[in-house]
Design a protein around this motif. Structure first.
Motif, PDB file in Angstrom:
ATOM      1  N   MET A 152     -41.111 -64.422 -16.688  1.00 29.14           N
ATOM      2  CA  MET A 152     -40.895 -65.551 -15.727  1.00 29.14           C
ATOM      3  C   MET A 152     -40.805 -65.201 -14.403  1.00 29.14           C
ATOM      4  SD  MET A 152     -37.537 -68.039 -15.749  1.00 29.14           S
ATOM      5  CE  MET A 152     -38.067 -69.179 -17.211  1.00 29.14           C
ATOM      6  N   THR A 153     -41.538 -65.702 -13.540  1.00 25.84           N
ATOM      7  CA  THR A 153     -41.220 -65.171 -11.969  1.00 25.84           C
ATOM      8  C   THR A 153     -40.019 -65.396 -11.329  1.00 25.84           C
ATOM      9  OG1 THR A 153     -42.095 -67.176 -11.105  1.00 25.84           O
ATOM     10  CG2 THR A 153     -43.816 -65.487 -11.672  1.00 25.84           C
ATOM     11  N   ILE A 154     -39.616 -65.041 -10.480  1.00 23.76           N
ATOM     12  CA  ILE A 154     -38.463 -65.056  -9.544  1.00 23.76           C
ATOM     13  C   ILE A 154     -38.165 -66.679  -9.196  1.00 23.76           C
ATOM     14  CG2 ILE A 154     -37.083 -64.704  -7.554  1.00 23.76           C
ATOM     15  CD1 ILE A 154     -37.014 -62.312  -9.563  1.00 23.76           C
ATOM     16  N   LYS A 155     -39.517 -67.149  -8.754  1.00 23.83           N
ATOM     17  CA  LYS A 155     -39.399 -68.434  -8.388  1.00 23.83           C
ATOM     18  C   LYS A 155     -39.163 -69.385  -9.507  1.00 23.83           C
ATOM     19  CE  LYS A 155     -42.370 -71.965  -5.976  1.00 23.83           C
ATOM     20  NZ  LYS A 155     -43.736 -72.066  -5.297  1.00 23.83           N
ATOM     21  N   ARG A 156     -39.698 -69.193 -10.627  1.00 24.54           N
ATOM     22  CA  ARG A 156     -39.380 -70.081 -11.859  1.00 24.54           C
ATOM     23  C   ARG A 156     -37.969 -69.784 -12.243  1.00 24.54           C
ATOM     24  NH1 ARG A 156     -42.697 -69.198 -16.477  1.00 24.54           N
ATOM     25  NH2 ARG A 156     -41.540 -70.865 -17.292  1.00 24.54           N
ATOM     26  N   LEU A 157     -37.564 -68.651 -12.315  1.00 24.02           N
ATOM     27  CA  LEU A 157     -36.196 -68.429 -12.774  1.00 24.02           C
ATOM     28  C   LEU A 157     -35.096 -69.153 -11.656  1.00 24.02           C
ATOM     29  CD1 LEU A 157     -34.099 -67.037 -14.428  1.00 24.02           C
ATOM     30  CD2 LEU A 157     -34.292 -65.168 -12.977  1.00 24.02           C
ATOM     31  N   TRP A 158     -35.427 -69.022 -10.310  1.00 25.00           N
ATOM     32  CA  TRP A 158     -34.675 -69.913  -9.590  1.00 25.00           C
ATOM     33  C   TRP A 158     -34.584 -71.357  -9.498  1.00 25.00           C
ATOM     34  CZ3 TRP A 158     -30.510 -70.059  -6.755  1.00 25.00           C
ATOM     35  CH2 TRP A 158     -30.092 -70.846  -6.058  1.00 25.00           C
ATOM     36  N   GLN A 159     -35.898 -71.788  -9.903  1.00 21.95           N
ATOM     37  CA  GLN A 159     -35.923 -73.321 -10.315  1.00 21.95           C
ATOM     38  C   GLN A 159     -35.304 -73.589 -11.537  1.00 21.95           C
ATOM     39  OE1 GLN A 159     -40.007 -73.625 -10.564  1.00 21.95           O
ATOM     40  NE2 GLN A 159     -40.585 -73.915  -8.224  1.00 21.95           N
ATOM     41  N   THR A 160     -35.085 -72.889 -12.546  1.00 22.05           N
ATOM     42  CA  THR A 160     -34.481 -73.243 -13.524  1.00 22.05           C
ATOM     43  C   THR A 160     -32.887 -73.228 -13.429  1.00 22.05           C
ATOM     44  OG1 THR A 160     -36.183 -72.340 -14.803  1.00 22.05           O
ATOM     45  CG2 THR A 160     -34.233 -72.615 -16.121  1.00 22.05           C
ATOM     46  N   ILE A 161     -32.581 -71.934 -12.862  1.00 15.62           N
ATOM     47  CA  ILE A 161     -31.192 -72.004 -12.239  1.00 15.62           C
ATOM     48  C   ILE A 161     -30.647 -73.100 -11.491  1.00 15.62           C
ATOM     49  CG2 ILE A 161     -29.349 -70.760 -11.079  1.00 15.62           C
ATOM     50  CD1 ILE A 161     -31.057 -68.105 -11.910  1.00 15.62           C
ATOM     51  N   ARG A 162     -31.503 -73.654 -10.653  1.00 20.79           N
ATOM     52  CA  ARG A 162     -31.221 -74.780  -9.688  1.00 20.79           C
ATOM     53  C   ARG A 162     -31.153 -76.154 -10.886  1.00 20.79           C
ATOM     54  NH1 ARG A 162     -28.477 -77.360  -7.057  1.00 20.79           N
ATOM     55  NH2 ARG A 162     -29.163 -78.598  -5.248  1.00 20.79           N
ATOM     56  N   LEU A 163     -31.994 -76.238 -11.438  1.00 20.47           N
ATOM     57  CA  LEU A 163     -31.988 -77.444 -12.765  1.00 20.47           C
ATOM     58  C   LEU A 163     -30.588 -77.298 -13.193  1.00 20.47           C
ATOM     59  CD1 LEU A 163     -35.680 -77.439 -13.615  1.00 20.47           C
ATOM     60  CD2 LEU A 163     -34.476 -79.243 -11.916  1.00 20.47           C
ATOM     61  N   TRP A 164     -30.255 -76.230 -13.722  1.00 16.05           N
ATOM     62  CA  TRP A 164     -29.184 -76.000 -14.571  1.00 16.05           C
ATOM     63  C   TRP A 164     -27.780 -76.536 -14.126  1.00 16.05           C
ATOM     64  CZ3 TRP A 164     -28.037 -76.199 -19.571  1.00 16.05           C
ATOM     65  CH2 TRP A 164     -29.091 -75.874 -20.484  1.00 16.05           C
ATOM     66  N   SER A 165     -27.880 -76.351 -12.733  1.00 18.46           N
ATOM     67  CA  SER A 165     -26.667 -76.569 -11.631  1.00 18.46           C
ATOM     68  C   SER A 165     -26.636 -78.099 -11.301  1.00 18.46           C
ATOM     69  CB  SER A 165     -26.818 -75.951 -10.444  1.00 18.46           C
ATOM     70  OG  SER A 165     -27.758 -76.208  -9.525  1.00 18.46           O
ATOM     71  N   ILE A 183     -35.504 -86.873 -16.588  1.00 17.71           N
ATOM     72  CA  ILE A 183     -35.834 -85.663 -17.431  1.00 17.71           C
ATOM     73  C   ILE A 183     -34.910 -85.018 -17.713  1.00 17.71           C
ATOM     74  CG2 ILE A 183     -37.290 -83.379 -17.191  1.00 17.71           C
ATOM     75  CD1 ILE A 183     -39.197 -84.796 -15.187  1.00 17.71           C
ATOM     76  N   MET A 184     -34.551 -84.847 -19.226  1.00 16.88           N
ATOM     77  CA  MET A 184     -33.301 -84.365 -19.329  1.00 16.88           C
ATOM     78  C   MET A 184     -33.301 -82.795 -19.443  1.00 16.88           C
ATOM     79  SD  MET A 184     -31.517 -86.904 -19.738  1.00 16.88           S
ATOM     80  CE  MET A 184     -29.987 -86.081 -20.201  1.00 16.88           C
ATOM     81  N   ASP A 185     -34.418 -82.344 -19.798  1.00 19.91           N
ATOM     82  CA  ASP A 185     -34.708 -80.961 -19.797  1.00 19.91           C
ATOM     83  C   ASP A 185     -34.451 -80.020 -18.298  1.00 19.91           C
ATOM     84  OD1 ASP A 185     -34.863 -78.499 -21.210  1.00 19.91           O
ATOM     85  OD2 ASP A 185     -36.971 -78.684 -21.430  1.00 19.91           O
ATOM     86  N   ARG A 186     -33.873 -78.888 -18.521  1.00 21.73           N
ATOM     87  CA  ARG A 186     -33.872 -78.148 -17.123  1.00 21.73           C
ATOM     88  C   ARG A 186     -34.489 -76.748 -17.095  1.00 21.73           C
ATOM     89  NH1 ARG A 186     -28.609 -80.383 -18.826  1.00 21.73           N
ATOM     90  NH2 ARG A 186     -27.282 -81.052 -16.987  1.00 21.73           N
ATOM     91  N   ARG A 187     -35.525 -76.841 -17.798  1.00 23.17           N
ATOM     92  CA  ARG A 187     -36.651 -75.893 -17.625  1.00 23.17           C
ATOM     93  C   ARG A 187     -37.901 -76.254 -16.864  1.00 23.17           C
ATOM     94  NH1 ARG A 187     -37.684 -74.639 -23.918  1.00 23.17           N
ATOM     95  NH2 ARG A 187     -37.424 -76.985 -23.762  1.00 23.17           N
ATOM     96  N   THR A 188     -38.248 -75.016 -16.060  1.00 21.83           N
ATOM     97  CA  THR A 188     -39.626 -75.247 -15.577  1.00 21.83           C
ATOM     98  C   THR A 188     -40.743 -74.767 -16.274  1.00 21.83           C
ATOM     99  OG1 THR A 188     -38.131 -75.077 -13.335  1.00 21.83           O
ATOM    100  CG2 THR A 188     -40.613 -75.061 -13.346  1.00 21.83           C
ATOM    101  N   PRO A 189     -41.664 -75.875 -16.567  1.00 22.47           N
ATOM    102  CA  PRO A 189     -42.609 -75.221 -17.367  1.00 22.47           C
ATOM    103  C   PRO A 189     -43.446 -74.421 -16.582  1.00 22.47           C
ATOM    104  CG  PRO A 189     -42.700 -77.709 -17.399  1.00 22.47           C
ATOM    105  CD  PRO A 189     -41.669 -77.339 -16.512  1.00 22.47           C
ATOM    106  N   LEU A 190     -44.444 -73.591 -17.338  1.00 30.09           N
ATOM    107  CA  LEU A 190     -45.534 -72.596 -16.769  1.00 30.09           C
ATOM    108  C   LEU A 190     -46.526 -73.816 -16.378  1.00 30.09           C
ATOM    109  CD1 LEU A 190     -46.228 -69.961 -15.849  1.00 30.09           C
ATOM    110  CD2 LEU A 190     -47.250 -69.669 -18.199  1.00 30.09           C
ATOM    111  N   TYR A 191     -47.315 -73.341 -15.290  1.00 30.47           N
ATOM    112  CA  TYR A 191     -48.164 -74.327 -14.679  1.00 30.47           C
ATOM    113  C   TYR A 191     -47.806 -75.660 -14.505  1.00 30.47           C
ATOM    114  CZ  TYR A 191     -51.231 -70.219 -15.796  1.00 30.47           C
ATOM    115  OH  TYR A 191     -51.774 -69.179 -16.083  1.00 30.47           O
ATOM    116  N   ALA A 192     -46.559 -75.917 -13.926  1.00 29.56           N
ATOM    117  CA  ALA A 192     -45.806 -77.273 -13.896  1.00 29.56           C
ATOM    118  C   ALA A 192     -46.659 -78.040 -13.048  1.00 29.56           C
ATOM    119  CB  ALA A 192     -44.408 -77.261 -13.504  1.00 29.56           C
TER     120      ALA A 192
END
Length: 147
Positions: free
Chosen positions: A1-14, A40-49
């Motif tokens: 997971m890239t840093i950008k996707r990780l940050w997006q996922t953390i942000r979605l969880w917040s 959208i209930m999920d908080r993960r950022t899909p690859l190639y979103a």
């Protein structure tokens, strides 16, 4: 997971409310398209979103997995050294007025037609016709709205 996707996922969880998550996804152009009145209930950022297009009045329950790519080429390239296989990447499009139940997996190159319901736990490997209810593994038409 890239840093950008990780940050997006953390942000979605917040973000506690689905409405706030959808607004964040829209504002940051994470998905290819997100229409109006989307949940959208999920908080993960899909690859190639960016390959995922969601139209209007779409409601996506928790733990829905968008698979925009296929990595079988890794295994095939090791098995058949004299050939080269490429990663398969494809779009996912969800048309207007769709409900997707929890724990659904949607594979690449799939279009879910308007006015459809995808039952919880389904694996959507082929296009879903308009005005239908699908379920199962792989997802098959259970009935349509005329019935």
């Amino acid at each position: 997971m890239t840093i950008k996707r990780l940050w997006q996922t953390i942000r979605l969880w917040s973000l506690r409310r689905s409405k706030d998550r959808v607004e964040y996804l829209k504002k940051n152009h994470i998905f290819g398209q997100i229409g109006e009145n989307v949940t959208i209930m999920d908080r993960r950022t899909p690859l190639y979103a960016n390959l995922i297009r969601i139209h209007n009045n779409v409601h996506i329950a928790s733990n829905v997995l968008f698979v925009t790519h296929d990595i079988t080429h890794l295994m095939l390239n090791q098995k058949f050294i004299d050939r080269r296989y490429l990663e398969t990447i494809g779009c996912i499009e969800i048309m207007d007025n769709v409900f997707i139940g929890s724990n659904v997996t949607i594979l690449n190159d799939v279009r879910i037609g308007a006015n459809s319901i995808v039952a919880a736990g389904a694996v959507v490997a082929d296009d879903v016709p308009e005005n239908s209810v699908v379920g199962g593994v792989p997802a098959k038409v259970i009935c349509n709205f005329d019935e």
